[in-house]
Scaffold this active site. Structure first.
Site, PDB file in Angstrom:
ATOM      1  N   SER A 162       0.858  -1.192   0.000  1.00 39.61           N
ATOM      2  CA  SER A 162       0.000   0.000   0.000  1.00 39.61           C
ATOM      3  C   SER A 162       0.886   1.230   0.000  1.00 39.61           C
ATOM      4  CB  SER A 162      -0.851  -0.001   1.275  1.00 39.61           C
ATOM      5  OG  SER A 162      -1.402   1.270   1.506  1.00 39.61           O
ATOM      6  N   TYR A 175      -0.687  -1.242  10.215  1.00 37.12           N
ATOM      7  CA  TYR A 175      -0.846  -1.510   8.776  1.00 37.12           C
ATOM      8  C   TYR A 175       0.369  -0.986   7.995  1.00 37.12           C
ATOM      9  CZ  TYR A 175      -3.380  -1.454   4.247  1.00 37.12           C
ATOM     10  OH  TYR A 175      -3.779  -1.647   2.948  1.00 37.12           O
TER      11      TYR A 175
HETATM   12  N1  LIG Z   1      -8.702  -0.718  -1.327  1.00 31.87           N
HETATM   13  C1  LIG Z   1      -7.626   0.030  -1.213  1.00 31.87           C
HETATM   14  O1  LIG Z   1      -7.673   1.243  -1.404  1.00 31.87           O
HETATM   15  C2  LIG Z   1      -6.298  -0.593  -0.880  1.00 31.87           C
HETATM   16  C3  LIG Z   1      -5.185   0.234  -0.843  1.00 31.87           C
HETATM   17  C4  LIG Z   1      -3.943  -0.303  -0.565  1.00 31.87           C
HETATM   18  C5  LIG Z   1      -3.811  -1.655  -0.335  1.00 31.87           C
HETATM   19  N2  LIG Z   1      -4.916  -2.441  -0.349  1.00 31.87           N
HETATM   20  C6  LIG Z   1      -4.719  -3.864  -0.068  1.00 31.87           C
HETATM   21  O2  LIG Z   1      -5.362  -4.640  -1.060  1.00 31.87           O
HETATM   22  C7  LIG Z   1      -5.721  -5.910  -0.498  1.00 31.87           C
HETATM   23  C8  LIG Z   1      -7.168  -6.221  -0.829  1.00 31.87           C
HETATM   24  O3  LIG Z   1      -8.011  -5.280  -0.170  1.00 31.87           O
HETATM   25  P1  LIG Z   1      -9.426  -4.794  -0.747  1.00 31.87           P
HETATM   26  O4  LIG Z   1      -9.351  -3.322  -0.896  1.00 31.87           O
HETATM   27  O5  LIG Z   1      -9.820  -5.632  -1.900  1.00 31.87           O
HETATM   28  O6  LIG Z   1     -10.348  -5.065   0.524  1.00 31.87           O
HETATM   29  P2  LIG Z   1     -11.604  -6.003   0.739  1.00 31.87           P
HETATM   30  O7  LIG Z   1     -11.932  -5.845   2.169  1.00 31.87           O
HETATM   31  O8  LIG Z   1     -12.660  -5.742  -0.283  1.00 31.87           O
HETATM   32  O9  LIG Z   1     -11.025  -7.468   0.420  1.00 31.87           O
HETATM   33  C9  LIG Z   1     -10.110  -8.105   1.276  1.00 31.87           C
HETATM   34  C10 LIG Z   1     -10.438  -9.584   1.301  1.00 31.87           C
HETATM   35  O10 LIG Z   1      -9.490 -10.224   2.162  1.00 31.87           O
HETATM   36  C11 LIG Z   1     -10.211 -11.117   2.994  1.00 31.87           C
HETATM   37  N3  LIG Z   1      -9.497 -11.368   4.227  1.00 31.87           N
HETATM   38  C12 LIG Z   1      -9.272 -10.523   5.261  1.00 31.87           C
HETATM   39  N4  LIG Z   1      -8.614 -11.136   6.225  1.00 31.87           N
HETATM   40  C13 LIG Z   1      -8.409 -12.421   5.812  1.00 31.87           C
HETATM   41  C14 LIG Z   1      -7.794 -13.556   6.388  1.00 31.87           C
HETATM   42  N5  LIG Z   1      -7.262 -13.516   7.601  1.00 31.87           N
HETATM   43  N6  LIG Z   1      -7.744 -14.709   5.669  1.00 31.87           N
HETATM   44  C15 LIG Z   1      -8.303 -14.762   4.426  1.00 31.87           C
HETATM   45  N7  LIG Z   1      -8.917 -13.721   3.845  1.00 31.87           N
HETATM   46  C16 LIG Z   1      -8.971 -12.572   4.544  1.00 31.87           C
HETATM   47  C17 LIG Z   1     -11.551 -10.429   3.233  1.00 31.87           C
HETATM   48  O11 LIG Z   1     -12.530 -11.330   3.720  1.00 31.87           O
HETATM   49  C18 LIG Z   1     -11.838  -9.835   1.870  1.00 31.87           C
HETATM   50  O12 LIG Z   1     -12.544 -10.733   1.048  1.00 31.87           O
HETATM   51  C19 LIG Z   1      -5.405  -5.831   0.992  1.00 31.87           C
HETATM   52  O13 LIG Z   1      -4.139  -6.420   1.247  1.00 31.87           O
HETATM   53  C20 LIG Z   1      -5.316  -4.336   1.236  1.00 31.87           C
HETATM   54  O14 LIG Z   1      -4.530  -4.026   2.349  1.00 31.87           O
HETATM   55  C21 LIG Z   1      -6.152  -1.965  -0.621  1.00 31.87           C
END
Ligand SMILES: NC(=O)c1ccc[n+]([C@@H]2O[C@H](COP(=O)([O-])OP(=O)(O)OC[C@H]3O[C@@H](n4cnc5c(N)ncnc54)[C@H](O)[C@@H]3O)[C@@H](O)[C@H]2O)c1
Length: 277
Positions: A162, A175
């Site tokens: 991120s 985080y």
């Molecule tokens: N959305 C953003 O703006 C953003 C920005 C930077 C990084 N990220 C990263 O992208 C990745 C995906 O996030 P997203 O935005 O799609 O969020 P999201 O919440 O839509 O999806 C995350 C998924 O991970 C699953 N998850 C969480 N903990 C888990 C565990 N212990 N075991 C298995 N599955 C688990 C959740 O159930 C969910 O389906 C993450 O690593 C997040 O930190 C997202």
């Protein structure tokens, strides 16, 4: 013969590959699974709970994907081995690993508990480490055979970081530390696994439209999301003028999975609509 991509008529780029994606029931992970499948990869999807994993696998299969499932928390003891074994047992290979699963649990440092700090390290950093460690033996064995046959077969790891891991963010000491840590893991494995023809790269997302960037709500007693005023401010500051979509995020992951990136390893690409950190 590779099957042609229905839309473009060109060959699918990931035909014959086996891809593993954590956190693939929704958001970015689900879009990644769909993208890799659309390029011909067979997919092993994971998410914490069985029902959303089943729903996602049904939807992926309906669009023509070949899918196996491995539900459960990536932080569970024994999960990493079970995940890799699912790919080996169901499809006989491990070619692409996308460490995507995760969530946030924010507090300023004076209010952050040990458990809160550790839980976020566990999901974003320790789990990817364990998954890659579990993959190391089969990958080494495949690479040894391929080298003996004089074949160069590339495998791909994409770790999800991120911009918070690059630039920090108030309220996210846990985080930011985990997402910075996964960059160190990426760069180290790029050096350890080059000999096995594995490229290891990182995508550092900015603000992508998923549950993580919804207006703030409380989930399992944790505050999740972003203040609506902050979202409006962000949209003004993002050079491309809006948040990214999960599909755009998945495209960035795909770049590091495609044959065109075979000579790129140990890199972090910021996917943030032009924001720099
Ligand atoms: N959305 C953003 O703006 C953003 C920005 C930077 C990084 N990220 C990263 O992208 C990745 C995906 O996030 P997203 O935005 O799609 O969020 P999201 O919440 O839509 O999806 C995350 C998924 O991970 C699953 N998850 C969480 N903990 C888990 C565990 N212990 N075991 C298995 N599955 C688990 C959740 O159930 C969910 O389906 C993450 O690593 C997040 O930190 C997202």
């Amino acid at each position: 013969m590779p099957r042609p991509n229905e839309e473009s008529g060109r060959s699918k780029k990931l035909e014959g590959k086996v891809a593993l994606v954590t956190g693939a029931a929704r958001g970015i992970g689900r879009a990644v699974a769909a993208k890799l499948a659309s390029e011909g990869a067979r997919i092993v999807i994971n998410d914490r709970d069985e029902a959303p994993v089943d729903e996602a696998s049904r939807a992926l299969r309906q669009s023509g994907a070949t899918v196996a499932t491995c539900p459960g928390s990536v932080t569970d003891d024994g999960f990493a081995q079970r995940f890799i074994d699912t790919a080996l047992d169901e499809f006989g290979g491990v070619d692409i690993i996308v460490n995507n699963a995760g969530y946030t649990w924010d507090s300023v440092i004076q209010k952050m508990t040990d458990d809160q700090f550790q839980a976020i390290l566990d999901v974003h950093l320790v789990a990817p480490f364990r998954i890659l460690r579990a993959a190391s033996e089969p990958i080494r064995a495949f690479a040894k055979t391929e080298a003996a046959e004089g074949r160069e077969v590339f495998r791909k790891v994409v770790n999800v970081s991120s911009v918070v891991g690059l630039g920090g963010n108030p309220g996210q000491a846990n985080y930011a530390s985990a997402k910075a840590g996964v960059i160190g893991l990426t760069k180290t494995l790029a050096k350890e696994w080059g000999r096995y023809k594995v490229t290891v790269n990182c995508v550092a997302f900015g603000f992508i439209k998923t549950a993580m960037t919804q207006p703030i709500s409380t989930v399992d007693g944790r505050k999740v999301g972003v203040q609506p005023e902050l979202l409006e401010k962000l949209e003004r500051e993002i050079p491309l003028g809006r948040l990214g979509t999960p599909e755009e995020a998945a495209d960035a992951v795909y770049l590091f999975c495609s044959p065109e990136s075979n000579y790129i390893s140990g890199q972090v690409v910021t996917v943030a609509g032009g924001m720099s950190f």
